[in-house]
Design an enzyme around this catalytic site. Structure first.
Site, PDB file in Angstrom:
ATOM      1  N   GLU A 297      19.119  74.063  53.990  1.00 54.58           N
ATOM      2  CA  GLU A 297      19.640  74.683  55.220  1.00 54.58           C
ATOM      3  C   GLU A 297      19.779  73.668  56.357  1.00 54.58           C
ATOM      4  OE1 GLU A 297      16.626  74.745  54.183  1.00 54.58           O
ATOM      5  OE2 GLU A 297      15.206  74.741  55.845  1.00 54.58           O
TER       6      GLU A 297
ATOM      7  N   CYS B  63      10.749  74.727  50.267  1.00 63.20           N
ATOM      8  CA  CYS B  63       9.582  74.004  50.786  1.00 63.20           C
ATOM      9  C   CYS B  63       8.339  74.902  50.829  1.00 63.20           C
ATOM     10  CB  CYS B  63       9.938  73.382  52.120  1.00 63.20           C
ATOM     11  SG  CYS B  63       8.940  71.945  52.472  1.00 63.20           S
TER      12      CYS B  63
ATOM     13  N   HIS C 295      15.075  70.986  51.950  1.00 62.85           N
ATOM     14  CA  HIS C 295      15.643  71.960  52.898  1.00 62.85           C
ATOM     15  C   HIS C 295      17.176  71.951  52.867  1.00 62.85           C
ATOM     16  CE1 HIS C 295      11.945  72.925  55.215  1.00 62.85           C
ATOM     17  NE2 HIS C 295      11.549  71.771  54.714  1.00 62.85           N
TER      18      HIS C 295
HETATM   19  N1  GLN Z   1       3.937  71.421  52.688  1.00 60.05           N
HETATM   20  C1  GLN Z   1       4.085  72.446  53.676  1.00 60.05           C
HETATM   21  C2  GLN Z   1       3.173  73.633  53.360  1.00 60.05           C
HETATM   22  O1  GLN Z   1       2.720  73.804  52.265  1.00 60.05           O
HETATM   23  C3  GLN Z   1       5.511  72.946  53.736  1.00 60.05           C
HETATM   24  C4  GLN Z   1       6.402  72.052  54.552  1.00 60.05           C
HETATM   25  C5  GLN Z   1       7.744  72.639  54.873  1.00 60.05           C
HETATM   26  O2  GLN Z   1       8.034  73.822  54.609  1.00 60.05           O
HETATM   27  N2  GLN Z   1       8.587  71.864  55.485  1.00 60.05           N
HETATM   28  O3  GLN Z   1       2.951  74.418  54.219  1.00 60.05           O
END
Ligand code: GLN
Length: 198
Positions: free
Chosen positions: A181, A84, A179
């Site tokens: 995890e 992410c 995610h």
């Molecule tokens: N889109 C978010 C960012 O760029 C990341 C979201 C996440 O890690 N759950 O910070």
């Protein structure tokens, strides 16, 4: 063997736990450490960049001088998994939001990211997705997830959701928009474990 999780912000403990489940699955032993300061990255055999808020994570990693250490170990071939916000940080190119905010990226993978690809209404959702290398779909959890909108020739697509790229690999680097995890399924951490040459 020593596996590090950048522990400045975001889903840290969840990654430590998931990695321990993957180690059990593999019948392997390793130390899983949380990294908050400079000096530890050069001692590890694999690194996880967790989700969180990529601007904050990037800034704090630079402030702690961890970013430079990560770039060095990445070039030496240490496997790195970004989930992410971690995916955003691995990217070479960002969307307009990234450019406007002058967000600093590690620029380790030849990918372009759309930082908040799945919009506000759909900030969180789960979905079963196919993942190259896994024999059955993986339950992916998306939280304000980014997407990969462009990639270089050396990048392999591992997973797509509705035609949007959500996971990719470039040699020793693995980027996931979701995610792994946050599920009990250790298969993606196990996949990452297999990328360690030891
Ligand atoms: N889109 C978010 C960012 O760029 C990341 C979201 C996440 O890690 N759950 O910070």
């Amino acid at each position: 063997m020593r596996i590090g999780v950048i522990a400045i912000q975001g889903n840290v403990q969840e990654h430590v736990n998931a990695m321990k489940r993957a180690l059990d699955m593999a019948g392997q032993e390793a130390e899983v450490i949380m990294i908050k300061h400079k000096g530890l990255v050069p001692t590890i055999d694999a690194l996880i960049l967790p989700g969180g808020e990529s601007t904050t994570l990037g800034k704090l990693m630079e402030k702690e001088d961890i970013s430079g250490e990560i770039k060095k170990v990445a070039h030496s071939g240490i496997p790195i998994m970004g989930t992410c916000a971690g995916l955003v940080l691995l990217a070479k190119n960002g969307d307009d939001q990234v450019k406007k905010t002058g967000q600093s990226l590690l620029s380790l993978m030849d990918i372009t990211v759309n930082r908040n690809a799945f919009g506000r209404q759909k900030e969180s959702f789960e979905c079963r997705v196919d993942f190259k290398g896994l024999d059955s779909p993986f339950n992916a959890v998306f939280i304000r997830a980014p997407s990969i909108t462009g990639l270089g020739e050396c990048v392999e697509v591992l997973s797509e959701y509705k035609g949007v790229i959500i996971a990719a690999r470039q040699k020793n680097m693995l980027a996931l928009a979701f995610h792994p995890e946050l599920t009990d399924d250790p298969r993606i951490h196990h996949y990452f474990l297999k990328m360690i040459r030891k």
